[in-house]
Structures are given as C-alpha cells and as structure tokens.
Write a protein that holds these residues in place. Structure first.
Motif, PDB file in Angstrom:
ATOM      1  N   PHE A  78      57.329  57.637  79.742  1.00 13.87           N
ATOM      2  CA  PHE A  78      57.954  56.399  79.267  1.00 13.87           C
ATOM      3  C   PHE A  78      56.984  55.237  79.077  1.00 13.87           C
ATOM      4  CE2 PHE A  78      61.337  58.775  81.406  1.00 13.87           C
ATOM      5  CZ  PHE A  78      62.300  58.794  80.409  1.00 13.87           C
ATOM      6  N   ILE A  82      57.292  50.684  82.377  1.00 12.84           N
ATOM      7  CA  ILE A  82      58.290  50.883  83.437  1.00 12.84           C
ATOM      8  C   ILE A  82      57.759  50.433  84.794  1.00 12.84           C
ATOM      9  CG2 ILE A  82      59.380  52.803  82.216  1.00 12.84           C
ATOM     10  CD1 ILE A  82      58.052  54.699  84.260  1.00 12.84           C
ATOM     11  N   LEU A  89      57.104  51.249  90.410  1.00 15.36           N
ATOM     12  CA  LEU A  89      58.176  51.535  89.469  1.00 15.36           C
ATOM     13  C   LEU A  89      59.181  50.392  89.438  1.00 15.36           C
ATOM     14  CD1 LEU A  89      59.620  53.513  87.554  1.00 15.36           C
ATOM     15  CD2 LEU A  89      60.775  54.467  89.566  1.00 15.36           C
ATOM     16  N   ARG A  93      63.879  48.204  85.120  1.00 13.09           N
ATOM     17  CA  ARG A  93      63.330  48.493  83.793  1.00 13.09           C
ATOM     18  C   ARG A  93      63.699  49.907  83.364  1.00 13.09           C
ATOM     19  NH1 ARG A  93      57.174  45.875  84.014  1.00 13.09           N
ATOM     20  NH2 ARG A  93      57.808  43.814  84.786  1.00 13.09           N
ATOM     21  N   LEU A  94      63.533  50.850  84.287  1.00 12.06           N
ATOM     22  CA  LEU A  94      63.875  52.232  83.972  1.00 12.06           C
ATOM     23  C   LEU A  94      65.382  52.382  83.788  1.00 12.06           C
ATOM     24  CD1 LEU A  94      62.722  55.055  83.567  1.00 12.06           C
ATOM     25  CD2 LEU A  94      63.016  55.458  86.020  1.00 12.06           C
TER      26      LEU A  94
END
Length: 223
Positions: A78, A82, A89, A93-94
């Motif tokens: 991705f 992200i 992480l 956002r993910l």
C-alpha cells in the motif's frame, strides 16, 4: 431466541494456512460478534471465570509493529503513506483505505491473518502443554475469515446495529459515515447468530451481560 441458544454448527472451508494442529487444548472456543457488540467485554468476563482468553485483535496489532514482516508487506503493498510520522502503522489511514475498497481489505487480511494464526497457534500449544483444557479465542472476523473449523464451539455476542453504531462513534471518535461503512464490511447479525453455537444478545447493559456470561461459563465448564 433465548439469551444463550444452541444452533447446529455450520462449517465452511478455511484458508490453507489455518489447519488445526492436534496439540491444542481439548476445547477451543471461538468468541466473535459484530464490531462494538461487546465481545471483548464478554471475553474479559470469561477471563474472570478463569478461562484463558486469547485476543486476536491484539495479536494483529502486535504483528504489525515496526520490524515485523507483516508491516513490511503492508507497506510494500500500500505504500509508505500508511505509516505515520514515526514510521508506525497509521491504523486510521489503513482503515480509510479498506473501508472503501473490498479488494484492499482482502489484501490486508491475506497479509495479516497468517501471522496472527501463527502467534495464536503458539499460544494455544503453550496453554495445552500447561494443562489448560478449555481456551477462549476472541476473533472479530471469525466467520468472515472462514476460521469456523478451527473451533469446537463458537459463541457470538450480538447487539442491534443502531446500538453498535453509537458505541463505535463514541469509542473510536469517528464519523457516523465511517462507522456505517465499518459495520457494513461485516456479515449480518442474523447470519452470525445462525452460524454460532451459542448466542448472547447484549443490549441491556453490563449487569445483564454479566449474568449471561456467568450462565455461559457454566455451560462451557460442562462441555
């Protein structure tokens, strides 16, 4: 339907990576339910009855911290967008990506779930070796992931979508639109109820949930 009801188990084909080993505890109970249905609260209550409880949502967070191969695979798939400014992480956002794209959601599951299974497997083998005969495993997407055959019995904690929506907005501090999309990614309450062996309806507060979990714990002890 009673608060805790029995249904014939419905089994479906699981992914190749999640074959149940022989050296797990005698009874492994899957605990699932819709998001914000109260399954984690039920899990903590079951822990209070001395059942070991494995939280696969927590395992998913552990396998996606910096340095873990699952995070590297997610970034490769991705992109670095992200990650947050600290190279961690960015879960929101993910989340924004996977709520709008079913294929992206499947990619994330295909990357993360095998690592979660590996950790869960290790924990279950350790618990079996230490003499634990009944273990609870909380799996939010148990049916969606096709993990039914891993468990001897499945307990579903359910609540009306409208109540789950309000809980989700309050706890995660997200918009109503995002909460609605999140709930829509999961299979319906009715399908989960039909596929589960035991159903707990959680819509009347913590005291009522505790009573139902107490009753369930007695059932589990006599399996």
């Amino acid at each position: 339907m009673t608060s805790i009801s029995f249904h014939q188990k419905i089994l479906s084909k699981k992914d190749e990576f999640c074959k149940r080993p022989l050296n797990w505890p005698d009874k492994v109970i899957g605990l699932t339910g819709g998001i914000a249905s109260g399954k984690s609260t039920a899990g903590r209550m079951l822990s209070g009855h001395n059942f070991p409880v494995i939280d696969t949502d927590m395992l998913a967070k552990e396998v996606t911290v910096p340095g873990e191969p699952a995070l590297a695979e997610l970034v490769k798939t991705f992109g670095k967008e992200i990650l947050d400014d600290n190279k961690v992480l960015g879960r929101h956002r993910l989340l924004n990506i996977i709520l709008d794209d079913a294929s992206a959601r499947k990619l994330v599951e295909n990357i993360v779930h095998p690592y979660v299974f590996k950790r869960m497997d290790g924990m279950l083998q350790h618990l079996a070796a230490s003499g634990k005969n009944i273990v609870i495993v909380e799996v939010p997407l148990l049916f969606e992931a096709g993990w039914q055959k891993l468990f001897d019995y499945i307990v579903a904690v359910l609540a009306p979508d409208s109540l789950c929506m309000e809980r989700l907005i309050k706890r995660r501090k997200i918009s109503r639109d995002m909460a609605s999309k999140w709930i829509a990614t999961q299979i319906s309450q009715e399908v989960k109820a039909a596929k589960a062996d035991y159903v707990i309806q959680n819509h009347a507060g913590l005291n009522e949930l505790q009573i139902k979990v107490n009753r369930l714990s007695e059932v589990l002890k006599h399996l």
